[in-house]
Write a protein that holds these residues in place. Structure first.
Motif, PDB file in Angstrom:
ATOM      1  N   VAL A  27       9.481  10.002 -16.513  1.00  0.00           N
ATOM      2  CA  VAL A  27       9.768   9.087 -15.230  1.00  0.00           C
ATOM      3  C   VAL A  27      10.885   8.213 -15.667  1.00  0.00           C
ATOM      4  O   VAL A  27      11.192   7.810 -16.663  1.00  0.00           O
ATOM      5  N   LEU A  28      12.290   8.367 -14.911  1.00  0.00           N
ATOM      6  CA  LEU A  28      13.483   7.639 -15.071  1.00  0.00           C
ATOM      7  C   LEU A  28      13.677   6.707 -14.134  1.00  0.00           C
ATOM      8  O   LEU A  28      13.474   7.201 -12.799  1.00  0.00           O
ATOM      9  N   GLY A  29      13.953   5.308 -14.374  1.00  0.00           N
ATOM     10  CA  GLY A  29      13.926   4.281 -13.515  1.00  0.00           C
ATOM     11  C   GLY A  29      14.625   3.175 -14.131  1.00  0.00           C
ATOM     12  O   GLY A  29      14.732   3.000 -15.175  1.00  0.00           O
ATOM     13  N   ASP A  30      15.084   2.360 -13.124  1.00  0.00           N
ATOM     14  CA  ASP A  30      15.717   1.003 -13.577  1.00  0.00           C
ATOM     15  C   ASP A  30      14.896  -0.227 -13.124  1.00  0.00           C
ATOM     16  O   ASP A  30      15.340  -1.543 -13.520  1.00  0.00           O
ATOM     17  N   SER A  31      14.279  -0.333 -11.998  1.00  0.00           N
ATOM     18  CA  SER A  31      13.814  -1.431 -11.279  1.00  0.00           C
ATOM     19  C   SER A  31      12.261  -1.692 -11.283  1.00  0.00           C
ATOM     20  O   SER A  31      11.629  -0.682 -11.884  1.00  0.00           O
ATOM     21  N   LYS A  32      11.871  -2.700 -10.743  1.00  0.00           N
ATOM     22  CA  LYS A  32      10.415  -3.159 -10.933  1.00  0.00           C
ATOM     23  C   LYS A  32       9.499  -2.235 -10.163  1.00  0.00           C
ATOM     24  O   LYS A  32       8.439  -1.751 -10.437  1.00  0.00           O
ATOM     25  N   SER A  33      10.097  -1.401  -8.907  1.00  0.00           N
ATOM     26  CA  SER A  33       9.320  -0.234  -8.210  1.00  0.00           C
ATOM     27  C   SER A  33       9.274   0.981  -9.088  1.00  0.00           C
ATOM     28  O   SER A  33       8.157   1.449  -9.009  1.00  0.00           O
ATOM     29  N   ASP A  34      10.342   1.150  -9.806  1.00  0.00           N
ATOM     30  CA  ASP A  34      10.101   2.297 -11.000  1.00  0.00           C
ATOM     31  C   ASP A  34       8.980   1.752 -11.980  1.00  0.00           C
ATOM     32  O   ASP A  34       8.333   2.744 -12.417  1.00  0.00           O
ATOM     33  N   LEU A  35       9.115   0.677 -12.325  1.00  0.00           N
ATOM     34  CA  LEU A  35       8.022   0.294 -13.486  1.00  0.00           C
ATOM     35  C   LEU A  35       6.660   0.624 -12.856  1.00  0.00           C
ATOM     36  O   LEU A  35       5.900   0.923 -13.812  1.00  0.00           O
ATOM     37  N   ARG A  36       6.074   0.627 -11.559  1.00  0.00           N
ATOM     38  CA  ARG A  36       5.090   0.700 -11.100  1.00  0.00           C
ATOM     39  C   ARG A  36       4.670   2.239 -11.431  1.00  0.00           C
ATOM     40  O   ARG A  36       3.615   2.628 -11.786  1.00  0.00           O
ATOM     41  N   VAL A  37       5.553   3.122 -11.253  1.00  0.00           N
ATOM     42  CA  VAL A  37       5.388   4.305 -11.473  1.00  0.00           C
ATOM     43  C   VAL A  37       5.308   4.652 -13.251  1.00  0.00           C
ATOM     44  O   VAL A  37       4.348   5.761 -13.450  1.00  0.00           O
ATOM     45  N   MET A  38       6.071   4.003 -13.694  1.00  0.00           N
ATOM     46  CA  MET A  38       5.900   4.148 -15.395  1.00  0.00           C
ATOM     47  C   MET A  38       4.529   3.743 -15.857  1.00  0.00           C
ATOM     48  O   MET A  38       3.812   4.277 -16.744  1.00  0.00           O
ATOM     49  N   GLU A  39       4.047   2.628 -15.327  1.00  0.00           N
ATOM     50  CA  GLU A  39       2.752   2.117 -15.608  1.00  0.00           C
ATOM     51  C   GLU A  39       1.673   2.885 -15.285  1.00  0.00           C
ATOM     52  O   GLU A  39       0.543   3.226 -16.131  1.00  0.00           O
ATOM     53  N   TRP A  40       1.761   3.524 -14.161  1.00  0.00           N
ATOM     54  CA  TRP A  40       0.699   4.342 -13.651  1.00  0.00           C
ATOM     55  C   TRP A  40       0.733   5.628 -14.339  1.00  0.00           C
ATOM     56  O   TRP A  40      -0.383   6.025 -14.823  1.00  0.00           O
ATOM     57  N   ILE A  41       1.808   6.250 -14.768  1.00  0.00           N
ATOM     58  CA  ILE A  41       1.696   7.577 -15.550  1.00  0.00           C
ATOM     59  C   ILE A  41       1.112   7.085 -17.040  1.00  0.00           C
ATOM     60  O   ILE A  41       0.533   7.767 -17.590  1.00  0.00           O
ATOM     61  N   ASP A  42       1.536   5.879 -17.627  1.00  0.00           N
ATOM     62  CA  ASP A  42       1.012   5.519 -18.812  1.00  0.00           C
ATOM     63  C   ASP A  42      -0.410   5.345 -18.641  1.00  0.00           C
ATOM     64  O   ASP A  42      -1.209   5.780 -19.610  1.00  0.00           O
ATOM     65  N   GLU A  43      -0.923   4.691 -17.691  1.00  0.00           N
ATOM     66  CA  GLU A  43      -2.468   4.440 -17.673  1.00  0.00           C
ATOM     67  C   GLU A  43      -3.237   5.851 -17.624  1.00  0.00           C
ATOM     68  O   GLU A  43      -4.317   6.054 -18.072  1.00  0.00           O
ATOM     69  N   GLU A  44      -2.541   6.682 -16.932  1.00  0.00           N
ATOM     70  CA  GLU A  44      -3.332   8.151 -16.626  1.00  0.00           C
ATOM     71  C   GLU A  44      -3.059   9.011 -17.923  1.00  0.00           C
ATOM     72  O   GLU A  44      -3.465  10.121 -17.974  1.00  0.00           O
ATOM     73  N   ASP A  45      -2.160   8.629 -19.011  1.00  0.00           N
ATOM     74  CA  ASP A  45      -1.767   9.523 -19.977  1.00  0.00           C
ATOM     75  C   ASP A  45      -1.140  10.597 -19.507  1.00  0.00           C
ATOM     76  O   ASP A  45      -1.399  11.714 -19.750  1.00  0.00           O
ATOM     77  N   ALA A  46      -0.103  10.282 -18.497  1.00  0.00           N
ATOM     78  CA  ALA A  46       0.367  11.286 -17.664  1.00  0.00           C
ATOM     79  C   ALA A  46       1.863  11.793 -17.923  1.00  0.00           C
ATOM     80  O   ALA A  46       2.484  12.248 -16.877  1.00  0.00           O
ATOM     81  N   GLY A  47       2.502  10.980 -18.894  1.00  0.00           N
ATOM     82  CA  GLY A  47       3.949  11.277 -19.143  1.00  0.00           C
ATOM     83  C   GLY A  47       4.642  10.174 -19.801  1.00  0.00           C
ATOM     84  O   GLY A  47       3.789   9.392 -20.364  1.00  0.00           O
TER      85      GLY A  47
ATOM     86  N   GLU B  26       0.913  -1.331   0.007  1.00  0.00           N
ATOM     87  CA  GLU B  26      -0.101  -0.030  -0.022  1.00  0.00           C
ATOM     88  C   GLU B  26       0.765   1.358   0.121  1.00  0.00           C
ATOM     89  O   GLU B  26       0.321   2.430  -0.245  1.00  0.00           O
ATOM     90  N   LEU B  27       2.142   0.876   0.244  1.00  0.00           N
ATOM     91  CA  LEU B  27       2.989   2.153  -0.022  1.00  0.00           C
ATOM     92  C   LEU B  27       4.018   1.845  -0.872  1.00  0.00           C
ATOM     93  O   LEU B  27       4.803   0.937  -0.840  1.00  0.00           O
ATOM     94  N   ASN B  28       4.114   2.533  -2.105  1.00  0.00           N
ATOM     95  CA  ASN B  28       4.878   2.363  -3.106  1.00  0.00           C
ATOM     96  C   ASN B  28       5.052   3.843  -3.963  1.00  0.00           C
ATOM     97  O   ASN B  28       4.633   4.660  -3.504  1.00  0.00           O
ATOM     98  N   LYS B  29       5.945   3.342  -4.804  1.00  0.00           N
ATOM     99  CA  LYS B  29       6.568   4.756  -5.377  1.00  0.00           C
ATOM    100  C   LYS B  29       5.267   5.544  -6.290  1.00  0.00           C
ATOM    101  O   LYS B  29       5.240   6.758  -5.841  1.00  0.00           O
ATOM    102  N   PRO B  30       4.308   4.694  -6.782  1.00  0.00           N
ATOM    103  CA  PRO B  30       3.334   5.502  -7.413  1.00  0.00           C
ATOM    104  C   PRO B  30       2.354   6.437  -6.494  1.00  0.00           C
ATOM    105  O   PRO B  30       2.092   7.744  -6.485  1.00  0.00           O
TER     106      PRO B  30
END
Length: 425
Positions: free
Chosen positions: A359-379, A336-340
């Motif tokens: 969003v710049l990142g290399d790990s699976k925790s960064d991937l969650r931010v990338m996916e969230w941004i992509d789903e929201e069309d926010a970056g 429930e506490l993650n980077k997004p």
């Protein structure tokens, strides 16, 4: 096609390589007390002004924009920036940046953020683009290198936020009572109780190899074991694999003990959670969800077969994540506490209501931010070429913004071009 035609003309007709070299020298090597150095710097500054002036004169109305792009971006970076500007039609208005193996790399930058990257970040800051540093590190570590690299004026400007410990807290100087948000305080007592049990026992109960070979990172909430050896070394790899197995077993016991206490089953009930089997449950649960954890357990002969995880345990573990970073760290965190969650809170404090973030990142925790941004069309997302396979798969399937290890400046220059070119008609 006019913007593309103009960009072709810019890089075909003008000495943009020399222009960028002068710009880099003026930006990164300010004049010193030495008379010779000062003269050299002044000469480079004069030549820079002359070259930029030629471009301004050649492109009436847009010359300043094209001069700025040519002074910062290579031909490939500029055209990629224009492609992004054409595709999205808006500038990046926030930077979300992982640190380790993204802004800096143990293998290529001696674990320091390159001077060029720091300067580019200050340029984005001066252009009004907020910076969100999003990392698994502790707040104190991040505050130290940010103040040293960007300067206290930038860090305390009100436009820089730190999402630390992978989302357990957000620190945004200059925002009064909102300066520090402890997101873990919003978790319910059940999860907080289990993490407290883990923290109390993680070193005292550890087997000798783990107790001597690891230390508990100074997190406020997460339970993270780091090696007492050089990250990436063979010794670090061995002890982190040991630590992973140990953490899985300890988590199982902590959850089982807690569920016994809170469920208080009737005497004689066969529903009672039995702590002796708890390690097998957590190994089976997380191995089924993470192939890297499964591989470590298989290699060490610690895998479990035909294990049925009790419903109460499975439901609780759905709220807890075990993360494994080869030869670097093994940790337990709250799902429930993650980077997004942390980035969203940082955007709220910074007042970014309509984000379009890089969003710049290399790990699976960064991937969650990338996916969230992509789903929201926010970056958009970018990653170093040595990033996790799942991260690279996502990045390549979107805009293919993959940059060399230790060279985050490559994609920052591309986005610099995007932000300048998107406003050109």
């Amino acid at each position: 096609m006019e913007r593309y035609d103009q960009l072709y003309r810019l890089y075909d007709e003008f000495d943009t390589d020399t222009l960028r070299a002068h710009q880099a020298f003026v930006d990164l090597f300010p004049p010193l007390d030495s008379r010779v150095a000062l003269t050299y710097w002044e000469d480079a500054s004069d030549e820079l002004a002359a070259l930029r002036g030629e471009i301004r004169d050649a492109f009436p109305g847009t010359g300043e924009t094209y001069a700025a792009v040519a002074a910062h971006a290579t031909r490939d970076q500029a055209f990629t920036g224009l492609d992004l500007a054409t595709k999205y039609g808006r500038p990046v208005n926030a930077l979300v940046l992982d640190v380790d193996e993204t802004l800096r790399s143990a293998g290529t930058t001696d674990n320091e953020i390159p001077r060029e990257t720091l300067h580019l970040l200050t340029e984005f800051h001066e252009a009004g683009v907020p910076i969100v540093v999003c990392t698994g590190q502790t707040l104190e570590n991040v505050k130290g290198f940010l103040s040293q690299g960007l300067g206290n004026a930038v860090v305390n400007s009100g436009d820089v936020s730190v999402v630390y410990e992978s989302g357990t807290g957000v620190f945004t100087p200059g925002h009064g009572p909102e300066t520090k948000r402890l997101l873990y305080e919003d978790l319910d007592e059940e999860v907080r109780s289990v993490f407290e049990r883990l923290r109390q026992r993680v070193l005292t109960d550890a087997p000798e190899a783990v107790a001597r070979g690891c230390h508990l990172q100074g997190n406020e909430f997460n339970v993270t074991l780091k090696p007492n050896f050089e990250t990436g070394s063979e010794a670090a790899g061995e002890v982190i694999d040991d630590a992973l197995v140990y953490l899985l077993d300890l988590l199982g016991v902590a959850v089982a003990d807690f569920l016994d206490a809170v469920e208080a089953p009737n005497e004689g009930s066969d529903e009672r959670i039995v702590g002796a089997a708890a390690g097998e449950w957590t190994r089976a649960f997380y191995a089924a969800r993470d192939p890297e954890i499964s591989a470590v357990l298989d290699e060490r002969g610690e895998a479990t077969e035909d294990v049925e995880v009790p419903g109460a345990v499975s439901s609780f573990l759905d709220r807890v994540d075990v993360a494994y970073y080869e030869a670097d760290a093994a940790e337990v965190v709250s799902r429930e506490l993650n980077k997004p969650v942390g980035v969203d809170a940082a955007f709220d404090v910074l007042g970014i209501d309509d984000p379009f973030a890089l969003v710049l990142g290399d790990s699976k925790s960064d991937l969650r931010v990338m996916e969230w941004i992509d789903e929201e069309d926010a970056g958009i997302a970018a990653a170093p070429e040595h990033a996790s396979a799942v991260v690279l798969e996502h990045v390549r399937s979107t805009d293919d913004l993959v940059f060399p290890a230790g060279d985050a400046g490559d994609v920052l220059r591309t986005v610099y071009a995007l932000n300048r070119l998107v406003s050109v008609e």
